[in-house]
Scaffold this active site. Structure first.
Site, mmCIF file in Angstrom:
data_model
loop_
_atom_site.group_PDB
_atom_site.id
_atom_site.type_symbol
_atom_site.label_atom_id
_atom_site.label_comp_id
_atom_site.label_asym_id
_atom_site.label_seq_id
_atom_site.Cartn_x
_atom_site.Cartn_y
_atom_site.Cartn_z
ATOM 1 N N HIS A 102 -2.213 10.006 -0.413
ATOM 2 C CA HIS A 102 -2.487 8.779 -1.157
ATOM 3 C C HIS A 102 -2.445 9.033 -2.664
ATOM 4 O O HIS A 102 -1.862 8.256 -3.421
ATOM 5 C CB HIS A 102 -3.871 8.238 -0.782
ATOM 6 C CG HIS A 102 -3.862 7.375 0.434
ATOM 7 N ND1 HIS A 102 -3.102 6.240 0.541
ATOM 8 C CD2 HIS A 102 -4.540 7.472 1.599
ATOM 9 C CE1 HIS A 102 -3.311 5.674 1.715
ATOM 10 N NE2 HIS A 102 -4.169 6.405 2.383
ATOM 11 N N GLU A 107 0.828 -1.209 0.000
ATOM 12 C CA GLU A 107 0.000 0.000 0.000
ATOM 13 C C GLU A 107 0.860 1.255 0.000
ATOM 14 O O GLU A 107 1.737 1.412 0.853
ATOM 15 C CB GLU A 107 -0.917 0.009 1.224
ATOM 16 C CG GLU A 107 -1.876 1.185 1.256
ATOM 17 C CD GLU A 107 -2.823 1.139 2.448
ATOM 18 O OE1 GLU A 107 -3.260 2.215 2.887
ATOM 19 O OE2 GLU A 107 -3.114 0.028 2.925
ATOM 20 N N LYS A 137 -6.878 -0.103 12.130
ATOM 21 C CA LYS A 137 -6.248 -0.533 10.881
ATOM 22 C C LYS A 137 -5.044 0.349 10.595
ATOM 23 O O LYS A 137 -4.001 -0.127 10.121
ATOM 24 C CB LYS A 137 -7.261 -0.464 9.739
ATOM 25 C CG LYS A 137 -6.795 -1.128 8.441
ATOM 26 C CD LYS A 137 -6.084 -0.189 7.498
ATOM 27 C CE LYS A 137 -5.712 -0.879 6.188
ATOM 28 N NZ LYS A 137 -4.986 0.014 5.265
ATOM 29 N N ASP A 160 4.625 -13.793 12.016
ATOM 30 C CA ASP A 160 3.227 -14.161 11.778
ATOM 31 C C ASP A 160 2.327 -12.962 12.060
ATOM 32 O O ASP A 160 1.784 -12.806 13.157
ATOM 33 C CB ASP A 160 2.850 -15.354 12.661
ATOM 34 C CG ASP A 160 1.478 -15.926 12.312
ATOM 35 O OD1 ASP A 160 0.743 -15.290 11.548
ATOM 36 O OD2 ASP A 160 1.152 -17.015 12.812
#
Length: 441
Positions: free
Chosen positions: A388, A93, A274, A290
């Site tokens: 972004h 991202e 998030k 992990d």
């Protein structure tokens, strides 16, 4: 070289590499060598897939048919417990690495990140069903705890030799006939999943004999709440100011309003968290850990009080500064698994300068607090899309066929026009190529 001399060399290294983002990958690797973050041979090995091949992949997972790559970058400007650090991040991202670097620079204005971490405890669960008397079973387990811990340690002599081993036995009642026994094991620099699973399976018959129940599942839990990390940072209000928002106190208060939104609304809290995991996961992926287990544990921890809440806290400090804290369970490893087989993971761990699993957990948590801060500041001021879309423009330029410095030229033009269509990028590229060819005639 003595430890003191090594530490002296580390102090001289700076995580502030001005203009790094504007340079080519080749030049960035050269600067890491010049700054003594990477050895020349490690820098060369970072090219391409970094030594990771099908033979290595075939050992790691099943049914391998090829390789799937991710960009590996470094977040800059991190100061963690007084020490400059570069943070390796593997992520697809755009803006995450840039955001982490930017927020780390803001936090450095207030002294950087302060990290505290628990011992590396991994917990195995043994489910006991059809227990005839919960009270008698609990008493038997309490009395048998020393023998059970000794038996567990006898099953892992190598771990005990490294200073780890079984630390505690915990009993929890789930319903009228069901107990669960938690075996808490210090697994040192490994995550310890396979080890504690094996020990749980081997101890289960003893637990059945003591309780009269029937053994059910025997496996670790990924809610590693005995293995938490806490990271704090402070940012002077003046550091939050920008050309458009010249009063940093206004920006601080807007960030606090955004934090309050996450505290009040579960829909916002999920997206807020998030943003935390953007940083945490990228570090874990780069370092071969992990990340799925950590994600699961983090979100469960966010709901530990019955409602889903933000993992971070932000508040106004006594001098008007912005203060933040992140706390989450974070089980990491620096030995075994991918760290043993994946050459890229080995180099990422070396670049991060990790001293062990606890240190890696702290670095990942610092990255998580940084990406959360960057997101809150962007949302509270210019909006998240500005950064972004600037990075999206580079992707569109590359998709249109631009390479090298032309990527930046085309992306800048797309951003100024606020048009991000591939066909427009091709038009600009063709015009720029024609202009350059005309200039050479």
């Amino acid at each position: 070289m003595s430890d003191d001399k090594v530490k002296a060399l580390e102090v001289k290294r700076s995580s502030r590499l001005t203009g790094f983002y504007q340079q080519s990958p080749e030049r960035r690797r050269a600067r890491l060598v010049e700054s003594r973050w990477l050895a020349p041979e490690d820098a060369r090995a970072c090219e391409g897939l970094g030594g990771f091949d099908e033979a290595c992949a075939d050992v790691m997972v099943e049914n391998v048919i090829g390789l799937h790559g991710l960009p590996l970058g470094v977040a800059l400007n991190f100061v963690v417990n007084g020490r400059d650090r570069l943070v390796p991040m593997a992520v697809e991202e755009p803006s995450i690495i840039a955001a982490a670097s930017y927020a780390a620079r803001l936090c450095a204005e207030g002294g950087g990140f302060t990290v505290q971490a628990d011992a590396p405890i991994t917990t195995a669960q043994v489910q006991l069903l059809e227990v005839p008397s919960l009270e008698a079973a609990r008493e038997a387990l309490r009395a048998g705890t020393p023998e059970l811990l000794a038996a567990a340690n006898a099953l892992m002599p190598a771990m005990c030799a490294r200073g780890g081993g079984a630390r505690e036995l915990e009993v929890r009642v789930l319903d009228a006939t069901t107990l669960v026994v938690h075996l808490h094991v210090d697994t040192r620099d490994s995550m310890g999943a396979n080890l504690v699973n094996s020990v749980a399976e081997d101890l289960a018959p003893r637990l059945v004999a003591l309780t009269g129940g029937r053994a059910g599942l025997k496996i670790l839990t990924n809610l590693a709440d005995r293995r938490k990390v806490r990271v704090r940072a402070r940012v002077p209000a003046s550091a939050l100011a920008s050309e458009r928002f010249q009063d940093g106190a206004v920006v601080r208060d807007a960030i606090l309003e955004a934090q309050r939104f996450a505290e009040l609304d579960v829909y916002r809290a999920v997206t807020h968290n998030k943003g935390v995991m953007n940083g945490v996961d990228a570090v874990l992926v780069a370092c071969g850990n992990d990340w799925r287990a950590v994600e699961a544990g983090a979100h469960a921890y966010a709901a530990r009080h019955g409602g889903y809440r933000p993992l971070t806290s932000w508040w106004k400090g006594p001098e008007g500064e912005l203060c933040g804290e992140l706390e989450l369970p974070l089980a990491t490893s620096t030995v075994g698994g991918a760290a043993r087989t994946h050459p890229g993971v080995q180099r990422a761990l070396k670049l991060a300068g990790t001293s062990g699993a606890v240190d890696l957990a702290g670095l990942a948590a610092a990255a998580g607090l940084a990406t959360n801060l960057a997101a809150l500041k962007a949302l509270s001021t210019d909006g998240i899309q500005k950064g972004h879309m600037a990075l999206h423009a580079r992707r569109v330029a590359a998709e249109a066929g631009a390479s090298g410095e032309l990527v930046g030229i085309i992306a800048d033009r797309l951003s100024r026009e606020r048009v991000y269509r591939p066909e427009r990028a091709r038009e600009i590229l063709e015009a720029e190529v024609a202009r350059r060819q005309g200039g050479r005639r």
